[in-house]
Design an enzyme around this catalytic site. Structure first.
Site, PDB file in Angstrom:
ATOM      1  N   GLY A 210      -8.438  41.759  10.068  1.00 14.70           N
ATOM      2  CA  GLY A 210      -7.228  41.280  10.730  1.00 14.70           C
ATOM      3  C   GLY A 210      -6.664  42.320  11.677  1.00 14.70           C
TER       4      GLY A 210
ATOM      5  N   GLU B 277     -18.120  51.060  13.174  1.00 13.70           N
ATOM      6  CA  GLU B 277     -18.627  49.765  13.646  1.00 13.70           C
ATOM      7  C   GLU B 277     -20.013  49.845  14.257  1.00 13.70           C
ATOM      8  OE1 GLU B 277     -15.478  46.435  14.593  1.00 13.70           O
ATOM      9  OE2 GLU B 277     -15.438  47.998  16.120  1.00 13.70           O
TER      10      GLU B 277
ATOM     11  N   SER C  62     -13.556  37.010  12.624  1.00 17.30           N
ATOM     12  CA  SER C  62     -14.873  36.556  12.173  1.00 17.30           C
ATOM     13  C   SER C  62     -14.866  36.299  10.666  1.00 17.30           C
ATOM     14  CB  SER C  62     -15.940  37.604  12.503  1.00 17.30           C
ATOM     15  OG  SER C  62     -15.997  37.853  13.887  1.00 17.30           O
TER      16      SER C  62
END
Length: 383
Positions: free
Chosen positions: A116, A235, A151
């Site tokens: 979020g 990431e 996602s």
């Protein structure tokens, strides 16, 4: 830089390949597949010793697993956000109680997570988040606001949320990193976003007083920006090399089609194919160099710029080698049936978003300009 695979790495690769060959075809829904991976210890290879039942693997072995996973045709992962983003963040900033509560279910494939962060008006400019988390008299945070492009929110059990916990705070001050359960009917509303491809991989998430416990704030109240930036550093990495295996398979299909349709006889098309192949090889070696410790502060941004543009051009090439047929739907389609895209149409349409999600090209260029080249910061408010 010598980035090679040892005999131990190749033995690990062979074990991974054999396990995937025996199990990938029997996978059912994505959630049950996560539990199958967890039961065999394949979740959390990059974690330190955690007592969660996961295997540990060297960096080269992690690369081998990621590559073999893509080659096997195994289902897309649903648990990667918890495994690759939340878990490293908890190892770096979480309490022992938080690690004991949240890591074992991730390792077992039992709990799925979503992220979020982005909001309308706070995507690339993450410090502009407006979602608030107000602490009530019982010590519970009540989260109110909207997140977007989330996602797997429709599947997730938990969401890590960047929210403003200090009233009146601005920019990166007064933010906190909260762990919020998604099973809160009436307090959390998940709405899928329909894409050009007809699928819905992303969602809008509306929080209306959703509860988050005070012991589920990671890094302490007000330290959310530091925790959030730390998470973003996780990431990219090993997954980039696995992604390139998928790219290579797509390129092979494009080349095969170019030969079948006769498009390969066109020297312009041949030149584009050769360029795509050479650039993909270059991206692989750059990714290996970065993993081997030879990258610089802008390596991740440069890699994102390279692969996003490369993949878009591949989508365009896929349409070109198909010719006019690329614009035609299935022969048996009727107005009452759902429209099904073929793989090349899917590639072309979805790859339009490659230069936007995960940090747009403009954002990546700004990072390189400011943090690597030392150029003056772009004035705020300039369009």
């Amino acid at each position: 830089m010598d980035f090679g695979f040892s005999a131990e790495d190749e033995a690990f690769r062979a074990e991974a390949r054999a396990w995937l060959a025996a199990h990938a075809d029997s996978a059912q829904d994505r959630r049950s597949w996560e539990r199958t991976l967890g039961a065999a210890g394949w979740i959390g290879l990059s974690w330190p010793e955690s007592g969660c039942g996961n295997r540990t693997a060297t960096l080269t072995q992690q690369v081998a697993w990621a590559e073999e996973y893509v080659r096997s045709g195994a289902p897309p992962r649903s648990g990667h956000i918890g495994e690759k983003l939340l878990a490293p963040t908890l190892f770096a900033h979480g309490t022992e109680e938080q690690k004991a509560r949240f890591l074992p279910p991730v390792a077992a494939g039992e709990e799925l997570w979503c992220q979020g962060y982005s909001e309308p008006g706070a995507g690339s400019d993450l410090a502009a988040v407006r979602t608030v988390a107000a602490r009530d008299a019982t010590g519970v945070y009540r989260v109110t606001g909207q997140k977007i492009w989330t996602s797997l929110a429709h599947e997730a059990d938990w969401c890590f949320v960047l929210a403003r916990t200090e009233p009146g705070s601005r920019r990166h001050h007064g933010l906190s990193f909260l762990l919020v359960p998604m099973d809160q009917p009436g307090r959390i509303d998940v709405r899928p976003i329909r894409q050009l491809t007809g699928t819905s991989d992303f969602n809008e998430v509306f929080f209306d007083g959703a509860h988050a416990r005070v012991e589920h704030v990671v890094g302490g109240e007000g330290n959310g920006w530091r925790v959030a930036m730390s998470l973003l550093g996780f990431e990219r990495g090993v997954s980039t090399l696995a992604q390139q295996i998928g790219f290579a398979r797509e390129l092979e299909q494009v080349v095969r089609t170019a030969v079948e349709t006769g498009a390969a006889a066109d020297p312009v098309v041949r030149d584009r194919i050769v360029r795509q192949w050479a650039e993909l090889r270059t991206m692989r070696w750059n990714a290996l160099r970065t993993l081997g410790g030879g990258g610089d502060a802008g390596a991740a941004s440069a890699a994102k710029l390279l692969w996003a543009g490369w993949h878009q051009r591949l989508g365009e090439l896929a349409v070109q080698v198909r010719g006019a047929g690329a614009a035609v739907g299935p022969a048996d389609w009727t107005p009452t049936a759902p429209y099904e895209l073929d793989p090349f149409q899917q590639l072309f349409l979805f790859s339009r978003a490659d230069t936007i999600y995960g940090g747009s090209d403009q954002v990546q260029r700004t990072i390189i300009a400011e943090r690597v080249l030392g150029l003056p910061r772009e004035p705020k408010g300039v369009v």
